[in-house]
Motif scaffolding. Structure first.
Motif, PDB file in Angstrom:
ATOM      1  N   SER A   1       0.972  -1.334  -0.054  1.00 53.43           N
ATOM      2  CA  SER A   1       0.474  -0.035   0.116  1.00 53.43           C
ATOM      3  C   SER A   1       1.048   1.074  -0.803  1.00 53.43           C
ATOM      4  O   SER A   1       0.102   2.150  -0.488  1.00 53.43           O
ATOM      5  CB  SER A   1      -0.619  -0.324   1.049  1.00 53.43           C
ATOM      6  OG  SER A   1      -1.930  -0.699   1.257  1.00 53.43           O
ATOM      7  N   TRP A   2       1.870   1.279   1.077  1.00 55.26           N
ATOM      8  CA  TRP A   2       2.744   2.711   0.757  1.00 55.26           C
ATOM      9  C   TRP A   2       3.346   2.679  -0.474  1.00 55.26           C
ATOM     10  O   TRP A   2       4.032   4.007  -1.050  1.00 55.26           O
ATOM     11  CB  TRP A   2       3.928   1.888   2.125  1.00 55.26           C
ATOM     12  CG  TRP A   2       4.899   3.263   2.603  1.00 55.26           C
ATOM     13  CD1 TRP A   2       4.633   4.363   2.304  1.00 55.26           C
ATOM     14  CD2 TRP A   2       6.639   3.064   1.596  1.00 55.26           C
ATOM     15  NE1 TRP A   2       6.191   4.864   2.568  1.00 55.26           N
ATOM     16  CE2 TRP A   2       7.097   4.537   1.712  1.00 55.26           C
ATOM     17  CE3 TRP A   2       7.251   2.138   1.160  1.00 55.26           C
ATOM     18  CZ2 TRP A   2       8.312   4.790   0.975  1.00 55.26           C
ATOM     19  CZ3 TRP A   2       8.391   2.255   0.247  1.00 55.26           C
ATOM     20  CH2 TRP A   2       9.022   3.410   1.020  1.00 55.26           C
TER      21      TRP A   2
ATOM     22  N   LYS B   1       1.340   4.373  -3.204  1.00 56.25           N
ATOM     23  CA  LYS B   1       0.652   5.943  -3.006  1.00 56.25           C
ATOM     24  C   LYS B   1       2.443   6.034  -3.512  1.00 56.25           C
ATOM     25  O   LYS B   1       1.643   7.602  -3.546  1.00 56.25           O
ATOM     26  CB  LYS B   1       0.676   5.680  -1.470  1.00 56.25           C
ATOM     27  CG  LYS B   1      -1.255   5.449  -0.813  1.00 56.25           C
ATOM     28  CD  LYS B   1      -0.565   5.726   0.756  1.00 56.25           C
ATOM     29  CE  LYS B   1      -2.116   4.892   1.070  1.00 56.25           C
ATOM     30  NZ  LYS B   1      -2.838   5.042   2.584  1.00 56.25           N
TER      31      LYS B   1
ATOM     32  N   GLU C   1      -2.035   4.816 -11.166  1.00 52.51           N
ATOM     33  CA  GLU C   1      -3.075   3.891 -10.345  1.00 52.51           C
ATOM     34  C   GLU C   1      -3.184   2.596 -11.172  1.00 52.51           C
ATOM     35  O   GLU C   1      -2.780   1.277 -10.305  1.00 52.51           O
ATOM     36  CB  GLU C   1      -2.937   4.315  -9.661  1.00 52.51           C
ATOM     37  CG  GLU C   1      -3.253   5.830  -8.397  1.00 52.51           C
ATOM     38  CD  GLU C   1      -3.894   5.911  -7.599  1.00 52.51           C
ATOM     39  OE1 GLU C   1      -5.068   6.183  -7.786  1.00 52.51           O
ATOM     40  OE2 GLU C   1      -3.398   6.121  -6.135  1.00 52.51           O
TER      41      GLU C   1
ATOM     42  N   GLU D   1      -1.840  -1.943 -10.415  1.00 48.26           N
ATOM     43  CA  GLU D   1      -3.074  -2.408 -10.329  1.00 48.26           C
ATOM     44  C   GLU D   1      -3.329  -3.238 -10.915  1.00 48.26           C
ATOM     45  O   GLU D   1      -2.637  -4.545 -11.167  1.00 48.26           O
ATOM     46  CB  GLU D   1      -4.320  -1.450 -10.382  1.00 48.26           C
ATOM     47  CG  GLU D   1      -5.177  -0.974  -9.426  1.00 48.26           C
ATOM     48  CD  GLU D   1      -6.526  -0.259  -9.519  1.00 48.26           C
ATOM     49  OE1 GLU D   1      -7.270  -0.825  -8.836  1.00 48.26           O
ATOM     50  OE2 GLU D   1      -6.636   0.785 -10.435  1.00 48.26           O
TER      51      GLU D   1
ATOM     52  N   ALA E   1      -3.889  -6.141  -3.456  1.00 48.22           N
ATOM     53  CA  ALA E   1      -3.039  -5.083  -3.588  1.00 48.22           C
ATOM     54  C   ALA E   1      -3.607  -4.874  -5.103  1.00 48.22           C
ATOM     55  O   ALA E   1      -3.351  -3.643  -5.827  1.00 48.22           O
ATOM     56  CB  ALA E   1      -1.822  -5.270  -3.606  1.00 48.22           C
TER      57      ALA E   1
ATOM     58  N   PHE F   1      -7.136  -2.425  -4.561  1.00 53.29           N
ATOM     59  CA  PHE F   1      -6.422  -1.331  -3.245  1.00 53.29           C
ATOM     60  C   PHE F   1      -7.386  -0.649  -3.339  1.00 53.29           C
ATOM     61  O   PHE F   1      -7.491   1.021  -2.116  1.00 53.29           O
ATOM     62  CB  PHE F   1      -5.258  -0.961  -3.602  1.00 53.29           C
ATOM     63  CG  PHE F   1      -4.829  -0.189  -5.066  1.00 53.29           C
ATOM     64  CD1 PHE F   1      -4.237   1.300  -4.517  1.00 53.29           C
ATOM     65  CD2 PHE F   1      -4.222  -0.775  -5.676  1.00 53.29           C
ATOM     66  CE1 PHE F   1      -4.482   1.932  -5.678  1.00 53.29           C
ATOM     67  CE2 PHE F   1      -3.726   0.053  -7.770  1.00 53.29           C
ATOM     68  CZ  PHE F   1      -3.704   1.182  -6.867  1.00 53.29           C
ATOM     69  N   GLN F   2      -8.257   0.392  -4.584  1.00 50.60           N
ATOM     70  CA  GLN F   2      -9.022   1.552  -4.985  1.00 50.60           C
ATOM     71  C   GLN F   2      -9.779   0.636  -4.336  1.00 50.60           C
ATOM     72  O   GLN F   2     -11.418   1.640  -4.196  1.00 50.60           O
ATOM     73  CB  GLN F   2      -9.290   1.872  -6.535  1.00 50.60           C
ATOM     74  CG  GLN F   2      -7.933   2.503  -7.129  1.00 50.60           C
ATOM     75  CD  GLN F   2      -8.272   3.045  -8.139  1.00 50.60           C
ATOM     76  OE1 GLN F   2      -9.104   2.291  -8.761  1.00 50.60           O
ATOM     77  NE2 GLN F   2      -7.521   3.970  -8.966  1.00 50.60           N
TER      78      GLN F   2
ATOM     79  N   THR G   1     -10.009  -5.552   2.606  1.00 47.76           N
ATOM     80  CA  THR G   1      -9.885  -5.946   3.275  1.00 47.76           C
ATOM     81  C   THR G   1     -10.432  -7.248   4.991  1.00 47.76           C
ATOM     82  O   THR G   1      -9.847  -8.226   5.190  1.00 47.76           O
ATOM     83  CB  THR G   1      -8.646  -5.299   3.925  1.00 47.76           C
ATOM     84  OG1 THR G   1      -7.973  -4.658   3.737  1.00 47.76           O
ATOM     85  CG2 THR G   1      -8.050  -5.560   5.827  1.00 47.76           C
TER      86      THR G   1
END
Length: 322
Positions: free
Chosen positions: A62-63, A66, A80, A84, A151, A154-155, A161
């Protein structure tokens, strides 16, 4: 909140979690049979550390996403969806490998785990570390595949999760039912059903991955003139078009939209989309025919000797508690 996005991660974590729970249960049963229950804390430590490591890998991903997206805000609409798409491809490869290779290996899981535990117990001074390592690898291996899938989506926020945590809780409950309370569950049939569901979910991930790459290429083509030619297919007189996916071959948006019930459930479980382009359709069916076909052969094509080994290796799982 769109809780349907939790369904795929729930299915994946449930399937992976049950496999890890089987390893944990078999190890605990073997330690009890060998009168080495003093090593049980090493088993629980392996589970705890494995979960923490899996979570840290998810945070790291995630880090990374970003950071890469913030390097140049102008290209965030490109970076992004591209990330993905990349994570989707990695998840497709890992989950497909797990489905086929691990399905074959699972036939001999009990014998393999028993061999590893026996070897660890022969090393008196390092027996605890040997058991700990066995459990840690089993948990991290299953957790890493789930983290990759999350991941890749992630959007969609924290909902996937939550699905993963729910699947983990359900897998733990199944492990307790099997090894603590002695409830009989047809594990082989469970894995077969979950595996078929997983093939369909990953086939849907193929469609999503192609859509992510198409979105990234479209954004890149719009960002500057030098990249305009990246879109080799473009329908100028339609509202909905693709950049690299070719012409649309399926449009049921007015009949069964994939963002409303029940279409959203079909989208989560079976890879349904209300708009499909030719490249996506080809990718979807090629995956089903290739990976799906290999998986079906792996669960139905065992030789007579393999079937005998399966029976031999399945029996002790319940008898280990005696």
């Amino acid at each position: 909140m769109n809780f349907s996005t939790a369904i795929p991660t729930f299915v994946i974590t449930l399937r992976e979690g049950v496999e890890a729970a089987l390893v944990v249960g078999i190890v605990l049963a073997l330690l009890k049979k060998a009168k080495q229950s003093r090593l049980n804390p090493w088993v629980y430590a392996g589970v705890a550390v494995g979960l923490v490591v899996s979570a840290l890998i998810g945070v790291l991903f995630s880090w990374l996403i970003k950071i890469l997206g913030a390097i140049n805000p102008q290209y965030t609409p490109v970076v992004e969806p591209m990330l993905e798409g990349v994570f989707s491809v990695l998840a497709i490869v890992m989950l497909s490998w797990m489905l086929i290779w691990m399905t074959k290996q699972a036939r001999f899981m009990k014998a393999q785990v028993e061999g590893a535990v026996t070897e660890a117990l022969t090393q008196n001074s390092n027996a605890g570390w040997g058991v700990f390592s066995l459990i840690l690898v089993a948990v991290v291996r299953e957790g890493f595949e789930t983290v990759l899938f999350v991941a890749a989506n992630f959007q969609q926020g924290l909902i996937p999760t939550l699905g993963a945590l729910s699947g983990l809780a359900a897998a733990s409950a199944i492990g307790v039912l099997l090894f603590k309370w002695g409830v009989k569950i047809n594990i082989r049939q469970f894995f077969q059903v979950m595996g078929i569901l997983l093939v369909l979910i990953v086939a849907g991930l193929v469609v999503s991955a192609l859509q992510h790459f198409d979105t990234a290429m479209s954004s890149l083509a719009l960002s500057n003139r030098a990249s305009e030619n990246l879109c080799f297919y473009y329908e100028r007189f339609t509202k909905v078009h693709s950049c690299i996916l070719g012409p649309m071959v399926w449009n049921t948006a007015n009949i069964l939209p994939d963002d409303n019930f029940p279409g959203i459930i079909f989208k989560s479980l079976f890879g349904y989309r209300d708009k499909i382009y030719i490249v996506q359709a080809v990718g979807y069916f090629v995956f089903l025919l290739s990976i799906g076909g290999l998986y079906l052969r792996s669960i139905t094509g065992a030789s007579p000797q393999e079937k005998k080994n399966i029976r031999v290796n399945q029996k002790p799982i319940s008898s280990l508690k005696d």
